[in-house]
Motif scaffolding. Structure first.
Motif, PDB file in Angstrom:
ATOM      1  N   GLY A 232     -17.961 -42.623  24.363  1.00  0.00           N
ATOM      2  CA  GLY A 232     -16.752 -43.284  24.831  1.00  0.00           C
ATOM      3  C   GLY A 232     -15.481 -42.658  24.304  1.00  0.00           C
ATOM      4  O   GLY A 232     -14.411 -42.804  24.890  1.00  0.00           O
TER       5      GLY A 232
ATOM      6  N   CYS B 121     -12.724 -41.477  27.985  1.00  0.00           N
ATOM      7  CA  CYS B 121     -11.629 -42.434  28.239  1.00  0.00           C
ATOM      8  C   CYS B 121     -12.136 -43.872  28.314  1.00  0.00           C
ATOM      9  O   CYS B 121     -11.560 -44.716  29.006  1.00  0.00           O
ATOM     10  CB  CYS B 121     -10.872 -42.079  29.514  1.00  0.00           C
ATOM     11  N   GLY B 122     -13.234 -44.163  27.620  1.00  0.00           N
ATOM     12  CA  GLY B 122     -13.737 -45.521  27.548  1.00  0.00           C
ATOM     13  C   GLY B 122     -14.614 -45.956  28.700  1.00  0.00           C
ATOM     14  O   GLY B 122     -15.100 -47.094  28.716  1.00  0.00           O
TER      15      GLY B 122
ATOM     16  N   SER C 152     -18.044 -46.797  27.560  1.00  0.00           N
ATOM     17  CA  SER C 152     -18.070 -47.902  26.604  1.00  0.00           C
ATOM     18  C   SER C 152     -18.516 -49.199  27.267  1.00  0.00           C
ATOM     19  O   SER C 152     -19.197 -50.025  26.652  1.00  0.00           O
ATOM     20  CB  SER C 152     -16.694 -48.076  25.969  1.00  0.00           C
TER      21      SER C 152
ATOM     22  N   LEU D 144     -13.877 -49.372  21.496  1.00  0.00           N
ATOM     23  CA  LEU D 144     -13.278 -48.328  22.326  1.00  0.00           C
ATOM     24  C   LEU D 144     -12.697 -48.899  23.620  1.00  0.00           C
ATOM     25  O   LEU D 144     -11.641 -48.453  24.082  1.00  0.00           O
ATOM     26  CB  LEU D 144     -14.311 -47.251  22.640  1.00  0.00           C
ATOM     27  N   THR D 145     -13.372 -49.875  24.206  1.00  0.00           N
ATOM     28  CA  THR D 145     -12.834 -50.495  25.415  1.00  0.00           C
ATOM     29  C   THR D 145     -11.492 -51.165  25.132  1.00  0.00           C
ATOM     30  O   THR D 145     -10.531 -51.029  25.902  1.00  0.00           O
ATOM     31  CB  THR D 145     -13.824 -51.525  25.973  1.00  0.00           C
TER      32      THR D 145
ATOM     33  N   TRP E 259      -8.752 -48.422  24.630  1.00  0.00           N
ATOM     34  CA  TRP E 259      -8.320 -47.785  25.872  1.00  0.00           C
ATOM     35  C   TRP E 259      -7.525 -48.742  26.753  1.00  0.00           C
ATOM     36  O   TRP E 259      -6.574 -48.340  27.436  1.00  0.00           O
ATOM     37  CB  TRP E 259      -9.524 -47.227  26.626  1.00  0.00           C
TER      38      TRP E 259
ATOM     39  N   TYR F  54      -4.140 -48.724  25.306  1.00  0.00           N
ATOM     40  CA  TYR F  54      -3.454 -47.475  25.629  1.00  0.00           C
ATOM     41  C   TYR F  54      -2.858 -47.530  27.032  1.00  0.00           C
ATOM     42  O   TYR F  54      -1.682 -47.198  27.244  1.00  0.00           O
ATOM     43  CB  TYR F  54      -4.432 -46.305  25.509  1.00  0.00           C
ATOM     44  N   TRP F  55      -3.649 -47.956  28.015  1.00  0.00           N
ATOM     45  CA  TRP F  55      -3.156 -47.965  29.392  1.00  0.00           C
ATOM     46  C   TRP F  55      -2.089 -49.032  29.603  1.00  0.00           C
ATOM     47  O   TRP F  55      -1.192 -48.867  30.440  1.00  0.00           O
ATOM     48  CB  TRP F  55      -4.326 -48.165  30.361  1.00  0.00           C
TER      49      TRP F  55
ATOM     50  N   ASP G 159      -0.488 -41.555  19.917  1.00  0.00           N
ATOM     51  CA  ASP G 159      -0.533 -42.734  19.057  1.00  0.00           C
ATOM     52  C   ASP G 159      -0.185 -42.405  17.609  1.00  0.00           C
ATOM     53  O   ASP G 159      -0.436 -43.204  16.716  1.00  0.00           O
ATOM     54  CB  ASP G 159      -1.921 -43.381  19.118  1.00  0.00           C
TER      55      ASP G 159
END
Length: 224
Positions: free
Chosen positions: A48, A52-53, A56, A91-92, A95, A98-99, A190
């Motif tokens: 993941g 990009c997850g 995940s 990880l989910t 991400w 992040y989005w 980040d």
């Protein structure tokens, strides 16, 4: 009268011993199988980081299914399944965050452009051509900040915008008047620090530094 002992003859009263019983080798327990979905969950959770997850989510699904199978079938792999589920959720979540930040930055950039749209075409000559003043928008990244998600500059209410550009960044404009200048830079990483500045006729008019995840650096020069 005494008789000599009777050698070679078996004493009729001597009990005949019985042979040793046949021995049986202890049965070895069969090895416990490892749950295949548990292995898949751990692998998908680890990958993941580079997908990009997307994997995940599969790590979470496979991990929960394998935990149920392990509890029912008494197979191995509980630790791997649990690790896959934990990695998948972490990880989910990262991400998704992040989005969300990316979309928030994009919306903020669009809003800034809409609010700063010039009301007439009279300011276009202030940016183009051979103006008597030179205005430079400059952004520099450090400590891991290598690119900018969004860069917006406004010279006398005339907008220039760039997306997904590497740092350092520099844009030079020619203007006839010194009225209002605005510079907005968002870190695409980040980590790291972004320094943004407005330089007018070779002198730094305004300079700011912003650090932290996806930090936004803003400078305004109303009266340079």
């Amino acid at each position: 009268m005494s008789y000599p002992p009777n050698y070679g003859q078996q004493d009729p009263y001597q009990q005949q011993g019985y042979g040793q019983p046949y021995g049986y080798a202890p049965q070895q327990p069969s090895p416990t199988k490892t749950n295949g979905l548990a292995v898949a969950s751990l692998v998908l959770g680890l990958t993941g980081f580079i997908t990009c997850g997307f994997t995940s989510l599969l790590a979470i699904v496979f991990g929960h299914v394998s935990l149920g199978q392990i509890k029912r079938d008494r197979t191995d792999g509980h630790g791997m399944a649990l690790a896959g589920v934990v990695l998948g959720w972490i990880l989910t979540s990262l991400w998704i965050l992040y989005w969300v930040l990316v979309m928030a930055g994009a919306i903020a950039g669009v809003g800034t452009t809409a609010l700063s749209t010039p009301t007439s075409d009279s300011s276009s000559s202030a940016v183009q051509g051979s103006g008597k003043h030179t205005v430079v928008f400059e952004a520099i990244g450090s400590d891991g900040a290598t690119s900018a998600l969004n860069i917006t500059g406004s010279a006398n209410y005339r907008i220039t915008q760039d997306n997904g550009v590497p740092l350092p960044y520099r844009k030079e404009l020619k203007v006839d008047e010194l009225r209002h200048f605005y510079f907005w830079v968002q870190n695409a990483s980040d980590k790291g620090t972004v320094t943004c500045r407005i330089i007018i006729d070779g002198k730094v008019a305004r300079e700011e530094t912003e650090d932290g995840p996806y930090g936004v650096c803003r400078v305004t020069a109303d009266t340079p």
